[in-house]
Design a protein around this motif. Structure first.
Motif, mmCIF file in Angstrom:
data_model
loop_
_atom_site.group_PDB
_atom_site.id
_atom_site.type_symbol
_atom_site.label_atom_id
_atom_site.label_comp_id
_atom_site.label_asym_id
_atom_site.label_seq_id
_atom_site.Cartn_x
_atom_site.Cartn_y
_atom_site.Cartn_z
ATOM 1 N N LYS A 51 0.751 -1.129 0.009
ATOM 2 C CA LYS A 51 0.041 -0.020 -0.051
ATOM 3 C C LYS A 51 0.887 1.116 0.199
ATOM 4 C CE LYS A 51 -4.076 -2.133 2.177
ATOM 5 N NZ LYS A 51 -5.008 -2.132 3.396
ATOM 6 N N ALA A 52 0.409 2.270 -0.764
ATOM 7 C CA ALA A 52 1.119 3.595 -0.861
ATOM 8 C C ALA A 52 -0.054 4.588 -0.686
ATOM 9 C CB ALA A 52 1.964 3.509 -2.041
ATOM 10 N N GLU A 53 0.526 5.759 -0.417
ATOM 11 C CA GLU A 53 -0.083 7.126 -0.596
ATOM 12 C C GLU A 53 0.588 7.725 -1.936
ATOM 13 O OE1 GLU A 53 -1.976 10.567 1.907
ATOM 14 O OE2 GLU A 53 -0.829 9.222 2.881
ATOM 15 N N GLY A 69 -10.986 0.694 -7.329
ATOM 16 C CA GLY A 69 -11.225 -0.500 -7.978
ATOM 17 C C GLY A 69 -10.517 -0.314 -9.396
ATOM 18 N N ARG A 70 -10.144 0.942 -9.586
ATOM 19 C CA ARG A 70 -9.701 1.276 -11.085
ATOM 20 C C ARG A 70 -8.303 0.683 -11.150
ATOM 21 N NH1 ARG A 70 -7.637 6.594 -14.034
ATOM 22 N NH2 ARG A 70 -6.859 5.512 -16.014
ATOM 23 N N ARG A 71 -7.745 0.035 -12.210
ATOM 24 C CA ARG A 71 -6.144 -0.443 -12.224
ATOM 25 C C ARG A 71 -5.550 0.567 -13.294
ATOM 26 N NH1 ARG A 71 -4.834 -6.764 -12.343
ATOM 27 N NH2 ARG A 71 -5.104 -6.141 -10.369
ATOM 28 N N PHE A 83 1.641 -1.737 -11.924
ATOM 29 C CA PHE A 83 0.537 -1.427 -11.798
ATOM 30 C C PHE A 83 -0.163 -0.965 -10.351
ATOM 31 C CE2 PHE A 83 -0.109 -5.840 -11.840
ATOM 32 C CZ PHE A 83 -1.200 -6.013 -10.899
ATOM 33 N N VAL A 84 -1.123 -0.178 -10.460
ATOM 34 C CA VAL A 84 -1.577 0.035 -9.020
ATOM 35 C C VAL A 84 -3.288 -0.137 -9.232
ATOM 36 C CG1 VAL A 84 -0.087 2.004 -8.365
ATOM 37 C CG2 VAL A 84 -1.989 2.604 -9.694
ATOM 38 N N ASP A 85 -3.804 -0.612 -7.948
ATOM 39 C CA ASP A 85 -5.152 -0.690 -7.927
ATOM 40 C C ASP A 85 -5.623 0.637 -6.807
ATOM 41 O OD1 ASP A 85 -5.478 -2.929 -9.400
ATOM 42 O OD2 ASP A 85 -4.797 -4.193 -7.770
#
Length: 100
Positions: A51-53, A69-71, A83-85
């Motif tokens: 997890k990241a801010e 929920g967007r990837r 990628f990030v969610d």
């Protein structure tokens, strides 16, 4: 954001990214934005997630483009590195909803 690092080093070794990491995000098909990361742990290694801010540059250029929920693809220059969610959107300018 939940960050997934998929890239290896150029020599094939595992990579580790830490707080202060500044890749680019594909916020739209026609727009990439710089991002700054602060991780809640010691960072992320290849094949792992954390997890990241995240702070994005010039959010006014791409309003209402992020939803839970967007990837999103993450790159260093032209090289996709992961990628990030999206877990939460803190800037109301960036948030879109199911009604949009």
């Amino acid at each position: 954001m939940n960050f997934h690092l998929t890239a290896y080093g150029l020599d094939g070794s595992l990579r580790r990214i830490i707080s202060g990491y500044r890749p680019i995000y594909k916020v739209r098909d026609d727009y990439w934005s710089s991002a700054h990361h602060e991780f809640d742990a010691t960072g992320v290694c290849t094949g792992r997630q954390g997890k990241a801010e995240v702070w994005l540059l010039s959010p006014e250029a791409y309003p209402r483009t992020f939803g839970v929920g967007r990837r999103i693809e993450v790159a260093e220059g032209s090289r996709i590195v992961g990628f990030v969610d999206v877990l939460q959107v803190l800037n109301p300018l960036l948030e879109y909803s199911a009604d949009d």
